[in-house]
Each structure stands twice: as C-alpha cells, then as structure tokens.
Design a protein around this motif. Structure first.
Motif, short mmCIF file in Angstrom:
data_model
loop_
_atom_site.label_atom_id
_atom_site.label_comp_id
_atom_site.label_asym_id
_atom_site.label_seq_id
_atom_site.Cartn_x
_atom_site.Cartn_y
_atom_site.Cartn_z
N TYR A 442 -1.75 0.16 2.63
CA TYR A 442 -1.07 0.91 1.38
C TYR A 442 0.16 1.20 1.60
O TYR A 442 1.15 1.02 0.74
CB TYR A 442 -1.83 1.83 0.84
N VAL A 443 0.50 1.61 2.75
CA VAL A 443 2.13 1.87 3.21
C VAL A 443 2.99 0.64 3.11
O VAL A 443 3.82 0.58 2.33
CB VAL A 443 2.09 2.30 4.72
N VAL A 444 2.42 -0.62 3.63
CA VAL A 444 3.01 -1.86 3.41
C VAL A 444 3.33 -2.19 1.95
O VAL A 444 4.40 -2.62 1.64
CB VAL A 444 2.53 -2.89 4.34
N LEU A 445 2.34 -1.89 1.21
CA LEU A 445 2.26 -2.30 -0.10
C LEU A 445 3.34 -1.41 -0.78
O LEU A 445 4.04 -1.90 -1.80
CB LEU A 445 0.98 -2.26 -0.89
N ALA A 446 3.18 -0.27 -0.62
CA ALA A 446 4.12 0.76 -1.20
C ALA A 446 5.84 0.46 -0.84
O ALA A 446 6.58 0.57 -1.64
CB ALA A 446 3.90 2.20 -0.70
N ALA A 447 5.85 -0.11 0.47
CA ALA A 447 7.16 -0.42 0.83
C ALA A 447 7.62 -1.67 0.08
O ALA A 447 8.79 -1.60 -0.58
CB ALA A 447 7.28 -0.70 2.20
N LEU A 448 6.67 -2.63 -0.20
CA LEU A 448 7.20 -3.63 -0.60
C LEU A 448 7.44 -3.54 -2.29
O LEU A 448 8.24 -3.91 -3.01
CB LEU A 448 6.18 -4.69 -0.90
N ALA A 449 6.77 -2.56 -2.93
CA ALA A 449 6.98 -2.00 -4.42
C ALA A 449 8.10 -1.38 -4.62
O ALA A 449 9.13 -1.63 -5.35
CB ALA A 449 5.70 -1.03 -4.68
N LEU A 450 8.77 -0.52 -3.27
CA LEU A 450 9.89 0.09 -3.43
C LEU A 450 11.09 -0.93 -3.35
O LEU A 450 12.13 -0.98 -4.18
CB LEU A 450 10.09 0.99 -2.33
N ALA A 451 10.81 -2.07 -2.47
CA ALA A 451 11.78 -2.99 -2.37
C ALA A 451 11.81 -3.84 -3.89
O ALA A 451 12.72 -4.25 -4.28
CB ALA A 451 11.37 -4.00 -1.22
N GLY A 452 10.71 -4.07 -4.24
CA GLY A 452 10.60 -4.87 -5.62
C GLY A 452 11.41 -3.93 -6.76
O GLY A 452 12.02 -4.60 -7.76
N LEU A 453 11.52 -2.54 -6.95
CA LEU A 453 12.17 -1.89 -7.49
C LEU A 453 13.43 -2.14 -7.77
O LEU A 453 14.16 -2.30 -8.50
CB LEU A 453 11.71 -0.33 -7.55
N TRP A 454 14.20 -2.07 -6.50
CA TRP A 454 15.69 -2.57 -6.09
C TRP A 454 15.85 -3.84 -6.76
O TRP A 454 16.78 -4.25 -7.31
CB TRP A 454 15.98 -2.34 -4.73
#
Length: 481
Positions: A442-454
C-alpha cells in the motif's frame, strides 16, 4: 554528453576502483547481513543461507542487462534515463518516481534501524533510548550529505576505505569466529554441531513462507549496484568502466557474502539463543571473542553503514538532478543546478537530506508505520529492475541500432533478459502476495498515487508542450530510432 543533448556539468574524476567501491558499498553485504540475517534465521533456520546463492544468481542476470544499458547510456539517473530513452518520458517518470521513493525511505531506515543502535552499542550507550538513536541517525545523515556537498572525490575516498571495512566486517569476522568454533566447538552447550548444521531447518511456518523468509537475506541485500551508473557523468571512460564496476560488485558481493554466511552460521553456539537475539551476528561474535573485540568489529560495521549512506546520498541526488534536468519535478530549475566550485548538485542534495530528516522524524513518532515504510524499500528496487528490463526487451533492437555500447551481451541478451524477468517476477510476487507484506504494498501504491497527482496537475501539460521530458533541454533532440 553532447550526443544525448546535455551539457557536461560534472567533473570526470571517478576511476574504475572508485566506481566499484560505489557499487560494492551500496550493496553492502556487511549492512545487509547484519540487518537481515536474523529474519532468515528465524524464518527458516540455518539452511536459509543456501538461498543466498539463488538470489546472487538472479541478481547476476539482472546486473548483466543493466550493465549493457549503462554502456549505451552513461547518464546520471540510470534507470530513469534508460527507461525514458527506451520507452518514453512518461514511463521513465514512473521508474524515476519509484527510485526517489526508494532513496527517501531507505536512507533514514538504515540510519535509524541499523546504524544508530549499533553506534550506541559500540559507545556503551543506551541503545533503547529513542532520542539518542534519533540524534545519532540525524548526525549520520547530515555528515554523509555534507561529505557529498564538499566534493564527490571526498565521498569516493570514504567509499574506497569502505571496501576494506566491508571485507573486515564480514569475511574477516566470519573467519575469526569460524576458527574459534573449530578450536572450541565441543565446549558449547550440548557439545556443539558439525557441518550438517548448515542444512538444519528450524521453523513452524509453512514451507513456502519459510523459503521466502529465508531468501530475503539475499533479496534484501543484493540491490543498488546501479549506483555506479548514477555517477556515470562523473566517471572516466564511463561506457566501459561503469558496466564492469556493476558486474564485479555483484560477483564479489555474492561470493564474499556466501563465505561469510557459512562462517557465521557454523559458529552459532546455541540456535535458540541466537535466534532470539536482535542482532544474531553480534551475539555470535560476543560468545567467541568477548565484548571488546566484538565492539571493534561492530565499529567497522558502523563505518560500512555510514559509507552506504554516503554513496546512497550521492546516488539519490543524481537521480533527482537527472529528472529535474528534464523538468520532470517541482522546482526543477533549482534542483538541476550543479555548484560551479564543488561540482556537486547542492540543491538536490539538500532537498534529499530534508526529505530524509522529515521521514526520520516521522519514524521516531510512529515506529510501526515507519517500519512499514522501510519494508516497502525491499519491493521498490525489484519493481524498478522489472520495469527497466521490460523496456529493454521491448526496445532492444532499437538500442542496438542506436550505436556502440561499452558492454554488449550479444547473442546472450534475450536469454539472459528473459531469465532475469522470470526471476524478478518471482521476487515481486514473493514481496507482494504474502499478507505480511501487504502494508508495504500500500505504501508503494500511495507513492505512485502521489506521483500521479503531480503528473495530472502539472507534468502532463509540460510533456505535451515539450517543456519537460527528453528533448526539453535541447534544440536538437537525440532519440533512439
């Protein structure tokens, strides 16, 4: 640098041994074995050491492919550059974002969980004092980054010394305790054990779970060797020297690590006692050598961990610099600057340090959550490797047509890359499917989601307008046909 559309910004001062030292120090069998041996021992027992050569063989396949890419694209940012040039800037952004996550969490994790308690133990201080551990970890991170800010040559000297510290902290210590076991093994509780002890399993877990747990000693340790490629723009004869440094680091780490594991495991005086110890290798050393010599060896281990932080800080800053140079990050203009006097990306180093310190503070406030974050760093490098080699397989023909590389696999390329993908898929599955690793997923997915927001908010428009990505910093883009 001109063939890739960039101006040369770094001094080329790193020669072959320095590049090998960078790759070898960041793999750091000393750190990996000291931190992860307990997990393998409790999950499977002494037989866990025989899964080390499996991990070494798998990672040897991986490094062969990455070495070929390093020979074609000797650029800072390594995996980001390779995947962006093979597949496209968007794909490179995903890979680069995972790399930034790996560095941001991994460095404070090593400092707080590994280096700080060992340092406190060596100095005779309270290793259970959270504030003390935080102070030691902060000090180590700040000094490591300052070393990098001063000059890359200073960081290289630290890592050159670290090569010998790695050998002393693992191989020499394992030989010493092994010889002590040979001399006095019959005097240990129960009369000792023979070489058959190396094949002993001691676990209540299902066999599949135990095998995965045992394999994690090697899986957690034998990563990061592409740090030499992150420093390629500062290397002399980078096309040839970087690939060879990467390959040699994996070979030497695999051989020396196996040698050390056999010595340490044979020297276990009492399996149950050592399994219960938070640092089994220290317990083994103290039994045979006493507290004074054990502290000497632990001090060498601390230095190895510090050297790992030094080289990882350099590698992380070059990744941030490389992505910023292509306008892929917030505040890219500042992050892509190289100081004219020191020849280092000072802003990228400072930002990387600040992120590490923020996560470190979070780690002391919520240790359980921080442990989950650190756990994610086991998965991230294998995702990066899998995505990179996937891009390599998809575009290798274009890669070969693009020009001469410094290291080429030739006819062996596709079989080696195919086997590497099978290995990486197995590792990623082992690190994602078990319930024990679900929180890290879930941490990896959350980090990718944050990168996706940018990406959605800003980067997508930049890429569409041609103000970000490959070609954004040049008037005559050079791309693979």
């Amino acid at each position: 640098m001109g063939e890739f559309g960039y101006a040369a910004q770094f001094p080329r001062v790193l020669r072959r041994f320095a590049l090998f030292a960078i790759a070898f120090s960041i793999v750091s069998i000393t750190t990996g074995i000291f931190v992860n041996y307990a997990y393998g021992l409790t999950q499977l027992g002494p037989a866990a050491i025989w899964l080390w050569p499996v991990a070494a063989a798998g990672q040897f396949l991986v490094v062969l492919v990455l070495a070929e890419l390093a020979g074609y694209f000797p650029l800072a940012g390594a995996n980001y550059q390779w995947t962006a040039r093979l597949v496209g800037s968007r794909f490179g952004y995903v890979v680069g974002s995972l790399g930034v996550l790996y560095g941001a969490v991994g460095l404070p994790g090593i400092a707080l969980i590994g280096l700080a308690p060992l340092t406190a133990t060596v100095l005779g201080l309270d290793a259970g004092n959270v504030r003390l551990l935080l102070f030691i970890a902060v000090l180590a991170l700040v000094v490591a980054y300052l070393v990098n800010i001063v000059r890359v040559q200073l960081a290289a000297r630290v890592n050159n010394v670290a090569v010998f510290a790695e050998i002393i902290g693992t191989v020499v210590l394992s030989v010493v305790v092994f010889l002590a076991w040979v001399r006095g093994g019959a005097d240990v509780p129960g009369g000792g054990h023979g070489f058959g002890f190396l094949f002993t399993t001691a676990t209540d877990a299902p066999l599949a779970d135990a095998l995965v747990g045992g394999a994690l000693i090697g899986i957690f340790t034998l990563v990061g060797f592409e740090a030499a490629a992150d420093m390629a723009e500062e290397a002399v004869d980078a096309r040839r020297a970087v690939p060879r440094a990467m390959i040699l680091s994996v070979v030497v780490s695999g051989v020396l690590g196996m040698f050390a594991l056999v010595g340490f495991t044979l020297a276990i005086p009492d399996l149950a006692t050592v399994q219960a110890s938070p640092v089994p290798l220290a317990a083994i050393a103290q039994y045979w050598l006493g507290p004074v010599l054990t502290k000497v060896f632990l001090a060498i281990v601390v230095f190895s961990m510090f050297a790992l932080i030094v080289v990882a800080a350099a590698s992380n800053s070059r990744l941030i610099f490389a992505m910023a140079r292509d306008a892929m990050l917030p505040f890219s203009t500042a992050l892509a600057r190289v100081h004219p006097r020191t020849g280092t990306p000072v802003t990228a180093l400072v930002v990387s340090l600040v992120v590490c310190l923020v996560l470190l503070a979070y780690g002391t406030a919520d240790g359980n959550a921080f442990a989950v974050l650190v756990g994610a760093t086991a998965l991230v490098p294998y995702l990066v490797y899998l995505l990179t080699i996937g891009g390599y397989l998809a575009r290798r023909r274009s890669l070969v047509d693009a020009g001469e590389g410094g290291f080429r696999l030739g006819a062996a390329a596709l079989p080696v890359a195919g086997l590497a993908v099978l290995w990486l898929v197995a590792v990623v599955a082992a690190l994602t499917l078990p319930e024990a690793f679900r929180s890290a997923d879930y941490v990896v997915l959350a980090a990718l989601a944050l990168a996706g927001l940018w990406y959605v908010a800003v980067l997508r428009r930049r890429l569409r307008d041609g103000t970000a990505g490959l070609g954004s910093t040049r008037t005559d883009p050079v791309e693979i046909r």
